[in-house]
Design a protein around this motif. Sequence first.
Motif, PDB file in Angstrom:
ATOM      1  N   GLU A 114       1.937  12.630  -6.009  1.00 45.64           N
ATOM      2  CA  GLU A 114       0.625  12.099  -5.405  1.00 45.64           C
ATOM      3  C   GLU A 114       1.265  10.986  -4.428  1.00 45.64           C
ATOM      4  N   HIS A 115       0.559  10.794  -3.030  1.00 39.57           N
ATOM      5  CA  HIS A 115       0.812  10.690  -1.778  1.00 39.57           C
ATOM      6  C   HIS A 115       0.203   9.124  -1.383  1.00 39.57           C
ATOM      7  N   SER A 116      -0.541   8.869  -2.108  1.00 37.00           N
ATOM      8  CA  SER A 116      -1.282   7.919  -2.191  1.00 37.00           C
ATOM      9  C   SER A 116      -1.156   6.966  -3.286  1.00 37.00           C
ATOM     10  N   PHE A 117      -2.075   5.444  -2.774  1.00 36.38           N
ATOM     11  CA  PHE A 117      -2.258   4.334  -4.039  1.00 36.38           C
ATOM     12  C   PHE A 117      -3.467   4.036  -3.739  1.00 36.38           C
ATOM     13  N   HIS A 118      -4.055   4.516  -2.058  1.00 38.44           N
ATOM     14  CA  HIS A 118      -5.314   4.263  -2.162  1.00 38.44           C
ATOM     15  C   HIS A 118      -6.009   5.668  -2.539  1.00 38.44           C
ATOM     16  N   ASP A 119      -6.409   6.487  -3.663  1.00 35.93           N
ATOM     17  CA  ASP A 119      -6.830   7.840  -3.705  1.00 35.93           C
ATOM     18  C   ASP A 119      -8.215   8.015  -4.369  1.00 35.93           C
ATOM     19  N   GLY A 120      -8.683   6.423  -4.724  1.00 35.75           N
ATOM     20  CA  GLY A 120      -9.837   6.431  -5.279  1.00 35.75           C
ATOM     21  C   GLY A 120      -9.834   6.317  -6.640  1.00 35.75           C
ATOM     22  N   THR A 187      12.893  13.942   0.977  1.00 37.70           N
ATOM     23  CA  THR A 187      12.356  12.714   0.098  1.00 37.70           C
ATOM     24  C   THR A 187      11.907  11.766   0.793  1.00 37.70           C
ATOM     25  N   GLY A 188      11.447  12.399   2.354  1.00 43.34           N
ATOM     26  CA  GLY A 188      10.934  11.354   3.863  1.00 43.34           C
ATOM     27  C   GLY A 188       9.986  11.239   2.395  1.00 43.34           C
ATOM     28  N   MET A 189       8.147  12.370   2.190  1.00 46.58           N
ATOM     29  CA  MET A 189       7.860  11.828   2.148  1.00 46.58           C
ATOM     30  C   MET A 189       6.906  12.629   0.452  1.00 46.58           C
ATOM     31  N   PRO A 190       6.192  11.623  -0.030  1.00 42.30           N
ATOM     32  CA  PRO A 190       5.568  10.295   0.171  1.00 42.30           C
ATOM     33  C   PRO A 190       5.634   8.724   0.863  1.00 42.30           C
TER      34      PRO A 190
END
Length: 247
Positions: A114-120, A187-190
């Motif tokens: 899960e790489h974004s808070f803004h996933d729609g 662990t550098g992303m997300p």
Amino acid sequence: MTGLLAIIGGSGFQRLGGLEVTAQLRPDTPFGPLSAPVLRGHLARRPVLFLARHGDGHRLPPHRINYRANLWALHAAGAGPVVGLAAVGGITAGLSPRTFAVPDQLIDYTWGREHSFHDGESLPVRHVDFTEPYCPRLRHDLLCACAAAGVPALAAATYGATQGPRLETAAEITRMERDGCDLVGMTGMPEAALARELGLRYACLAFVVNWAAGKTAGAITMAEIDGHIAHCTGQVERILAALAAAS
């Protein structure tokens, strides 16, 4: 620095030496449970926050860390600058075990996180600029802290983030080197991108704990990695204390 200095501890840093803990925060987040409580306390007599990325006892592998909950909780606790500690493999010459670096670029090879808070779904879709994935100001402060602590550190490097938890093949490392990676971690992303979405100033303090696959003869062993982590622990703690003292 605006906001509290927050430190995310990685391998070898479920606790932070020198941190005087005054409170443990277990906030509810819209994204589920975080890896471990957010510890509020003092380091070098300055207020800081600390969160163990892998949880107590290093129980969470890199691909199962709830990065969204962790960053959300730090933001809610008042974090401003965030330093992510990273035990990494060295790919290019000059990045032998026990070398320190403050990366300036990264390449993301992870998948399914899960790489974004803004996933729609959680929040409306939004695209953030990520040209410079690490905060230049915090990188400068980290390099100054390294100098103050007497720990030489490379001022630029590209971090390649892989899925884990297995280590990479020699062919994968060869590809990453062709791509321009100097360091490899899991662990550098997300983490960096989520910090950017929240407006947190994020930087990475990387310390090399093994040569990457194919860079030396023989297998990479956890005994080797653990030995290098143990050697670097005191230096990491001195750097963070110097950073906190300067904040």
